[in-house]
Design an enzyme around this catalytic site. Structure first.
Site, mmCIF file in Angstrom:
data_model
loop_
_atom_site.group_PDB
_atom_site.id
_atom_site.type_symbol
_atom_site.label_atom_id
_atom_site.label_comp_id
_atom_site.label_asym_id
_atom_site.label_seq_id
_atom_site.Cartn_x
_atom_site.Cartn_y
_atom_site.Cartn_z
ATOM 1 N N ASP A 208 0.855 -1.191 0.000
ATOM 2 C CA ASP A 208 0.000 0.000 0.000
ATOM 3 C C ASP A 208 0.886 1.233 0.000
ATOM 4 O O ASP A 208 2.120 1.123 0.075
ATOM 5 C CB ASP A 208 -0.932 -0.002 1.218
ATOM 6 C CG ASP A 208 -2.274 0.690 0.936
ATOM 7 O OD1 ASP A 208 -2.278 1.694 0.200
ATOM 8 O OD2 ASP A 208 -3.307 0.217 1.449
ATOM 9 N N GLY A 234 4.489 1.489 -1.608
ATOM 10 C CA GLY A 234 4.729 1.793 -3.009
ATOM 11 C C GLY A 234 3.466 2.149 -3.756
ATOM 12 O O GLY A 234 2.362 2.157 -3.202
ATOM 13 N N ASP A 235 3.654 2.436 -5.026
ATOM 14 C CA ASP A 235 2.573 2.803 -5.942
ATOM 15 C C ASP A 235 2.308 1.622 -6.872
ATOM 16 O O ASP A 235 3.248 1.040 -7.419
ATOM 17 C CB ASP A 235 2.990 4.040 -6.749
ATOM 18 C CG ASP A 235 1.912 4.515 -7.702
ATOM 19 O OD1 ASP A 235 1.672 3.844 -8.720
ATOM 20 O OD2 ASP A 235 1.307 5.562 -7.419
ATOM 21 N N PHE A 236 1.054 1.266 -7.052
ATOM 22 C CA PHE A 236 0.704 0.113 -7.900
ATOM 23 C C PHE A 236 1.322 0.199 -9.284
ATOM 24 O O PHE A 236 1.702 -0.819 -9.870
ATOM 25 C CB PHE A 236 -0.815 0.024 -8.084
ATOM 26 C CG PHE A 236 -1.596 -0.275 -6.830
ATOM 27 C CD1 PHE A 236 -0.997 -0.845 -5.723
ATOM 28 C CD2 PHE A 236 -2.946 0.005 -6.775
ATOM 29 C CE1 PHE A 236 -1.715 -1.127 -4.585
ATOM 30 C CE2 PHE A 236 -3.682 -0.269 -5.640
ATOM 31 C CZ PHE A 236 -3.071 -0.837 -4.542
ATOM 32 N N HIS A 254 -11.992 -1.267 -8.967
ATOM 33 C CA HIS A 254 -13.095 -0.317 -9.162
ATOM 34 C C HIS A 254 -12.650 1.136 -8.994
ATOM 35 O O HIS A 254 -13.433 2.055 -9.265
ATOM 36 C CB HIS A 254 -14.273 -0.647 -8.232
ATOM 37 C CG HIS A 254 -14.068 -0.316 -6.784
ATOM 38 N ND1 HIS A 254 -15.030 -0.567 -5.835
ATOM 39 C CD2 HIS A 254 -13.022 0.231 -6.091
ATOM 40 C CE1 HIS A 254 -14.595 -0.174 -4.649
ATOM 41 N NE2 HIS A 254 -13.392 0.298 -4.783
#
Length: 348
Positions: A208, A234-236, A254
């Protein structure tokens, strides 16, 4: 000869009850919200009490108490016998503070944010723009609430959901063939903790945003699972995803538009170990788009985010197949969600 139907006759033949009930549907929700805020369910946690006792404990005025408490009984949240009230099984399970399954924090923050957002629906329908609440005025925006205490209550409410969701996933997925999993967007790690507790051979990673780490550390330390459930910030879309046997994407897809969903699933496929499994759950829209609760959930995502919405089950399976996964299977989950699982072929 053309006959014009008399609208008076038509109206007389159609019961307006469902329309009236829909018009005042928010009244029942407000009764629940007020009961949680005033502590009605806490006042009745130890057993039956009369209206006077509840009024003394909660500050509810004697003029309002009879109708208010009887309305709660009519809604299935209280039970009334010989003028005494007690919590229903539903309320006792989820609305008594300090219980492990308490949902009151979620109810309170829903009251705080939902009405403000949905009150702007007409504007959103005209402009297409998301209707964010102003964080400078105490509004809740994602995981950046200005009041840390409210943020904790909100997450505690979500934990009650993730407890149930984790128990279901622990049963539905064949974890015996895996040793590790990553929960994308796992917040403070409660779902990961539930799965790790149910299957002691598993090692978990919660991936996350870095700002979530303090919440995760506090929660997982309290559960004494720090040696089996780790956090990676981190960033996806920008950072490397952890290598794992299973990826769990709950309430993640979503939040993005279709292209970013495809991109994320490709990144998950690349990080997944051969023979691994991807688990996706959301309030997915039925393929013929007829379920009003799923469609309202999708509309809510459009209200609060610039790109988000729910999506059809068939679309999810298509995206998984495009990313390289096989055997995308869908099944109902907890009555409100859809679970889709797919696999990455084992190495030759």
């Amino acid at each position: 000869m053309t006959t014009t139907e008399d609208p008076t006759t038509t109206a007389a033949a159609v019961d307006p009850g469902p329309l009236i009930k829909l018009t005042i549907a928010d009244c029942a929700a407000k009764v629940l919200h007020s009961a949680v805020t005033l502590g009605v369910f806490a006042a009745l946690a130890e057993g039956p009490r009369d209206a006077a006792h509840v009024s003394r404990r909660t500050g509810i005025h004697s003029r309002m108490a009879p109708d208010f408490l009887d309305a709660l009984a009519g809604l299935g949240l209280l039970e009334r016998t010989d003028g005494r009230y007690r919590n229903s099984l539903l309320a006792q399970a989820y609305l008594v503070p300090d219980s492990t399954s308490y949902l009151g924090g979620f109810v309170e923050l829903t009251n705080e944010t939902l009405y403000g957002t949905w009150g702007r629906l007409t504007e959103a329908l005209r402009t297409g723009e998301p209707q964010h609440l102003d964080p400078d005025k105490g509004g809740f925006v994602g995981d950046r609430h200005q009041d840390p205490a409210k943020m904790k209550r909100f997450l505690a409410g979500l934990d009650a959901y993730s407890d149930r969701m984790g128990a279901e996933l622990a049963r539905r997925v064949d974890w015996r063939r895996h040793t590790s999993f990553t929960d994308l967007g796992g917040a403070r790690g409660n779902l990961a903790a539930v799965l790790a507790q149910a299957h002691p051979h598993l090692r978990a990673t919660c991936f996350d945003l870095e700002r979530t780490r303090p919440l995760f550390t506090e929660h997982i330390s309290g559960l004494a699972l720090g040696d089996r459930v780790a956090f990676v910030g981190g960033d996806f879309f920008a950072d490397e995803l952890p290598q794992s046997d299973v990826f769990v994407l709950g309430h993640i897809l979503h939040g993005f538009d279709t292209e970013r969903r495809r991109t994320l699933l490709r990144r998950v496929f690349d990080a997944l170990n051969p023979g691994g499994t991807v688990v996706v759950y959301d309030r997915m829209i039925d393929d013929d788009r007829s379920d009003p609760e799923r469609l309202l959930s999708s509309l809510h995502m459009r209200l609060v985010s610039p790109d988000g919405s729910e999506y059809r089950v068939a679309d999810c399976r298509d995206w998984l197949r495009e990313a390289g996964f096989t055997d995308g299977a869908a099944e109902p989950l907890l009555g409100t969600h859809t679970l889709v699982t797919a696999h990455k072929e084992a190495a030759a």
